[in-house]
Each structure stands twice: as structure tokens, then as C-alpha cells.
Enzyme design. Sequence first.
Site, PDB file in Angstrom:
ATOM      1  N   GLU A  45       8.473   9.233  -3.714  1.00 57.20           N
ATOM      2  CA  GLU A  45       8.693   7.848  -3.298  1.00 57.20           C
ATOM      3  C   GLU A  45       9.460   7.140  -4.402  1.00 57.20           C
ATOM      4  O   GLU A  45       9.223   7.376  -5.590  1.00 57.20           O
ATOM      5  CB  GLU A  45       7.354   7.128  -3.062  1.00 57.20           C
ATOM      6  CG  GLU A  45       7.576   5.650  -2.717  1.00 57.20           C
ATOM      7  CD  GLU A  45       6.323   4.923  -2.238  1.00 57.20           C
ATOM      8  OE1 GLU A  45       5.221   5.386  -2.536  1.00 57.20           O
ATOM      9  OE2 GLU A  45       6.490   3.892  -1.569  1.00 57.20           O
ATOM     10  N   CYS A 256       4.686   3.095   0.825  1.00 54.33           N
ATOM     11  CA  CYS A 256       4.893   1.716   1.261  1.00 54.33           C
ATOM     12  C   CYS A 256       6.366   1.349   1.333  1.00 54.33           C
ATOM     13  O   CYS A 256       6.741   0.408   2.039  1.00 54.33           O
ATOM     14  CB  CYS A 256       4.149   0.767   0.331  1.00 54.33           C
ATOM     15  SG  CYS A 256       2.385   0.919   0.495  1.00 54.33           S
ATOM     16  N   ASN A 386       3.127   4.703   7.732  1.00 51.74           N
ATOM     17  CA  ASN A 386       2.522   5.005   6.442  1.00 51.74           C
ATOM     18  C   ASN A 386       1.308   4.106   6.231  1.00 51.74           C
ATOM     19  O   ASN A 386       1.465   2.911   6.048  1.00 51.74           O
ATOM     20  CB  ASN A 386       3.511   4.769   5.299  1.00 51.74           C
ATOM     21  CG  ASN A 386       2.837   4.914   3.954  1.00 51.74           C
ATOM     22  OD1 ASN A 386       2.461   6.020   3.564  1.00 51.74           O
ATOM     23  ND2 ASN A 386       2.646   3.804   3.253  1.00 51.74           N
ATOM     24  N   GLU A 387       0.174   4.683   6.265  1.00 54.85           N
ATOM     25  CA  GLU A 387      -1.110   3.998   6.066  1.00 54.85           C
ATOM     26  C   GLU A 387      -1.103   2.556   6.588  1.00 54.85           C
ATOM     27  O   GLU A 387      -1.585   1.626   5.935  1.00 54.85           O
ATOM     28  CB  GLU A 387      -1.591   4.076   4.606  1.00 54.85           C
ATOM     29  CG  GLU A 387      -0.699   3.516   3.546  1.00 54.85           C
ATOM     30  CD  GLU A 387      -1.295   3.631   2.129  1.00 54.85           C
ATOM     31  OE1 GLU A 387      -1.416   2.581   1.485  1.00 54.85           O
ATOM     32  OE2 GLU A 387      -1.628   4.734   1.682  1.00 54.85           O
TER      33      GLU A 387
HETATM   34  O1  AHR Z   1       1.712   6.289  -3.907  1.00 60.69           O
HETATM   35  C1  AHR Z   1       1.767   4.925  -4.132  1.00 60.69           C
HETATM   36  C2  AHR Z   1       1.434   4.120  -2.897  1.00 60.69           C
HETATM   37  O2  AHR Z   1       0.115   4.346  -2.537  1.00 60.69           O
HETATM   38  C3  AHR Z   1       2.195   4.470  -1.656  1.00 60.69           C
HETATM   39  O3  AHR Z   1       3.389   3.818  -1.548  1.00 60.69           O
HETATM   40  C4  AHR Z   1       1.291   4.030  -0.555  1.00 60.69           C
HETATM   41  O4  AHR Z   1       1.471   4.784   0.600  1.00 60.69           O
HETATM   42  C5  AHR Z   1      -0.079   4.142  -1.165  1.00 60.69           C
HETATM   43  O5  AHR Z   1      -0.798   2.989  -1.004  1.00 60.69           O
END
Ligand code: AHR
Length: 657
Positions: A45, A256, A386-387
Site C-alpha cells: 500500500e 484505505c 477494503n474493510e
Molecule cells: O495497513 C494499514 C491500514 O490498516 C490499511 O490501509 C487499512 O486497510 C487498515 O486499516
Amino acid sequence: MNINDKCMYIVYCLSFILLFNLTVLSQSLKTSKQISPDLFGIFFEDINYAADGGLYAELVQNRSFEYNPAERREWHPFSFWDFLSPGFSIGHISVETSDPVHPNNPHYIILDIEVVGNYQQYKGLTGVGIRNYGFDGMVIKKGERYDFSLFARLISENPVELHISLQTPRDSIIAQNTLYVSSGSWQKYKAVLTASANCDSASLVVLARNTGRLAIDMVSLFPHETFKNRPNGLRADLAQTLADMNPKFIRFPGGCLVHGDGLGNMYRWKNTIGSLEQRKEQRNIWGYHQSVGLGFFEYFQLCEDIGAKPVPVLPAAVSCQNSGGTWRIGGTGQKALPLDEMPEYIQDVLDLIEWANGPVTSTWGAKRAEAGHPEPFNLEYVGIGNEDKITPEFEERFAMIYNAVKEKYPDIKVIGTSGPFHSGDDFEKGWQLAKNLNIPIVDEHYYVNPGWFVTNQYRYDTYDRNACKVYLGEYASWGNKLRNALAEAAYMISLERNGDIVAMASYAPLFAKKGFTQWRVDMIFFDNKNIVLTPNYYVQKLFMTNQGDLYHKGAISKNESDSVIAISCVENSKTGDIFLKIVNLSEKDKTLKINLAEFNRILPDAELTILTGNPDDENTFENPCQIIPSTKKYRVSRNFDYVAPNMSLTIIKIRKK
Ligand code: AHR
């Protein structure tokens, strides 16, 4: 022995061998099960300056003059640049937006050179220009070549000579070249700079050497040697740390970052492909700028270059539930794309699959071919969401996207999402939705303390084997000490044991730049020159480089109630290699009984790798090798005892005859 006796004897021997093999096979069928061949991979990321200023090898910061105050209050299009007029030269600079190199990249600068100083006492080069310090200074290596380029448009009648140089903090020139801007329309100009000295904090200077007026944009400098020498490539040493892990897959680009904070900040993959000057740069949810120079093509190329399957994640058409606020105080809440925009959005998702896998004759396959990759990328997985908070708005949009993918591309495995925690409301609702829709794989995330991993080693043993599979897309224990890494190792052993239901797993986050981190615990720390591999990295690497697709139950014995010992035995059915993994989390050495009777004909010469040390030790920039694995030759037999040192991970790699 007469001929008949001889024949009988051979038949007897053959049947004995056959019987023996059948016995071994049936025993091993009883004690072994197939596990996911894609179990351990990585998650990249763009957080902690992992992309711009990190893996992406571009040395110029704000090359496109697109930095702006919406990213950071103090940022503007000329951030990280200085205006220069050495030797009492006179000129002006302005940031303009009319007639840009591309509408997606609106800002550029105009340099007006009125007077080029000729003050005799001044020893250096005179002229009017700009200087960029990169991401806290550029690391330049003696003898290496650097590829410089810019877009320029001449406004004055007369051509303008540009002197391009790399300079030390004391203004010594360590590389230089010259360009002539002569065209009244935007053109790309290139020059190669060869460094005559090392410098860890160099800057790039572009100096106009005669009077005139010109527009400048996309000022770029790359080391000529990038990972696999790809143009617009990756920092070779950082990319190599990923290749060394031999991951089965790479999930990207977030996290995120994918859903963004607010609808306008969602990651749109189409904005990240094609020529650099027309990519749509954007604010990074982590508080900095994304040039998207490392875009979807580069991610897919990286996957291919290191033999990992690509796992792109696309937003589920909703933004982060914490948009506009913080984790602690909450925010504006999740925003959902209006339903009348969904058909176009769904088409974007379908187009990604065509872009990755479609023939060159298809609209999007042709774009992949144009970028230099006519062969398909063989995409198998796509993550949606994503979450996210599992709201009715999310559920509706997720189902629309999922059903469209399933209908057009039934072979693509869609990965759903189940909130940011290992349990709770979103977790329950995410799983329920996955079961209702029959989604192949569900992504779980949890960042917890090391003790949680130890006490939850049996989490997946009770998961329903007939429901969706699990992708543990993000996990880490809060720390980079050996004790954290070993807790993760014990948990990874449980993932292997449950590799029939856990399809994939990846630690997070992957990279963190010293002084630029937004997340405190990460796998690989770096600055512009050095890399620190954490004990967590070594654990990940050891599991990835010793993966199997068959799990064997009985090879190592332990007392089932002993939670400080974790054991597994996996086999790579292609090579026949067998991997024994043993984690001892206790303060005492532990003796374990190994029984390899179920394996036919093992070679006695094995290899033993161990990661051990003081549980509170970690690797730092000052002492990067405090905790590193060591490998030695090791003799094994059908039955043997192994003494697992306290606080250690051991991997014994055994070959078959
Ligand atoms: O890995 C860091 C963050 O943690 C990611 O962006 C998110 O998906 C999670 O909350």
C-alpha cells in the site's frame, strides 16, 4: 535359482515394494490434506511513502507541479523546488494552467530569463532556473547513469539552452548535460547524466543559459538501473527485498488508499495507466501526494517480474467510514456513489479484467499491449472493498459489482471484505453478506498484540469448511521485536494447518520510510539509501520461501495443550521438498519428536534455518542485523529428536530421493 524361481523372486520383490508404497500412500492420504498453493503473499500500500519517495524510483519530488494545499496546508505547485538566478542573473517564474501538457496535469511553470549574469567574480554557471531536492536529498552514486527528462514548450522566438546538473549541497557539479528547447509545442526532452562522485544529498538543477521564455513540466530523474531495468521503474534494492521473499501474490494498491476519504479520493485504476503526463495525480489518504507513476501497469509488471499473482483491490463504490475525521473521533461517515453512477463504475471494474486478461484486439487489452505487454497478465483474483463499514449502501453496491463480475467473468475469484477487526458488527455482517452471495473469499484484517496471536491459534480450526474461504489480507502484532515476529510465526503455522480454508494471507503494512511514517509497525523500513529488514520480514520470508501445498499432520509430535509450541509440516508436491516448521515461544528449549515414516525415501542431508535471539531485540538503522536467520546443513533420519531453542523459529527443509 532357476529361471522360474528368479521370476517368482522378482514378482515377490515388486509386490513387496508396491505394497510398501501403497501403505505409505494410504497412510499419507490419511494424515495429509491439500492446502492453498497461494497461501503466503504480500500487501503493498502507498502508506509511509512506500511508493513516491520509496519503491517508485523517481528522484524528483513534485515533478509535475501538482502539489497543492488540499494535501497539506503548506503545499503548493512549487513545493520542493527553489528558484535560482545565480551570478546576478534576473528572471521570473510563475505557475500557469492554460494550455498544459495534458488537462489531467494542469499546472506547469513558466521561466522568464531576462538577464544572464556575467559578473566576473562569480565562478559558477549563471542563468535562471529551478532546483529540486527530491525526497530529502537525492542519493547519487559515482559512475552510475541517470535518465533525465522534461516536457517543455518554447514561448520566446529564440531557442533556450538548458544546463542540467546534479549538485552537492556545496554546489559542486557531479553530473551535467545540455538540452536545447526549440519547439513551440510541448515536447519531451531527454538527457543522460553520469555521476562523477557519490553524494547522499544531491539536488537536480535545471538552468536556462540564455534569455528567453519557456514552459516546463514533468521534470524527471530516474536511476538508469531500476529493478529489472524497467523504464519508469522501481528502486532496485527495495524491489529485490520483495523478490527475495518469493511471495505467491501481491495485493495492491491498498488498504484505505483504495476507498479514499470522500468519493473524489477513491482510487480509480484508469487514472493510473498510460503515459505519465496524462495520469491523474491525487491526494493520498495518508496525507501526501500520489503521482501514480507507480500505477496499475507497474504493479502488474512487478507481480510478473517476481512471479507473484496480482491481487488488485478496487473500491466497493463507497468511501472510508472515517472520511473527514480520525479513527478516534470518527468522521463524516461512509459516502456511497450515487446509484445512477454505478453502471459506469461497474464497467470500470469489468474493464480492469479485460485490460489484464483480454486479447490485444479488445479495447482494454489493446491498451495493455500499447503499454508494452501484449500477453495477458492472467489475473485470477479481484478484491472489492477494503474493510468498509457494512451498511445497506455498501451491501447494495457490493452485490451489484459482484454479480456483474460473476456474470461476465465466472472464473475470476472475487474477494469480499469483513470490516477492520477480527470480530464485531462489520465482521459479522461482512461474513453474512459473503455467505448470502456465495463469495469465494472473504478478506479479514486485524492488528493485535502478540498475545492475541498465541491465544487465537485455533481460530480457523473451527471455521466452516463448506463456506467461503478466508484471505487474511492484513495482520500484524503491534511491534517489530523478535517476540512479535515469533507470535506471528506461530499464527502462520496455524494458517498452514488451516490452509484448506485459509486461501491467502499477507502481513501489513509492507514499507515505511524513515521519518515519513503514518503507521508505526511495518515490515521493511528504509531511507534513501539503507534498508532495515525487521524480524517480522524474516518470518514472512521464511514462510514464503518454504511453502507447500500438502499439509502433513503427524510428522512432529507435541502436547496439544502446549500453546507455546507451534508445529507444522508441509510438502511441495511438485518438488517433493518437505518443510518442518517449529516455533518455540517459551523461555526454555523444548525437545520434539520428529517422525518422517510417512515419507518414502528422504535424503539424510537437510537444511536447517533458525531465527532466534533476545525476544526484545529488533533491527534498527544503527544495528540492522541484530536478528537475522542463519542456515546450516543438518542430518535427518526417519525418526529423530529436535531441540527447539527458546524463542525461536526453525525450518528444516528435507529433500526426497
Ligand atoms: O495497513 C494499514 C491500514 O490498516 C490499511 O490501509 C487499512 O486497510 C487498515 O486499516
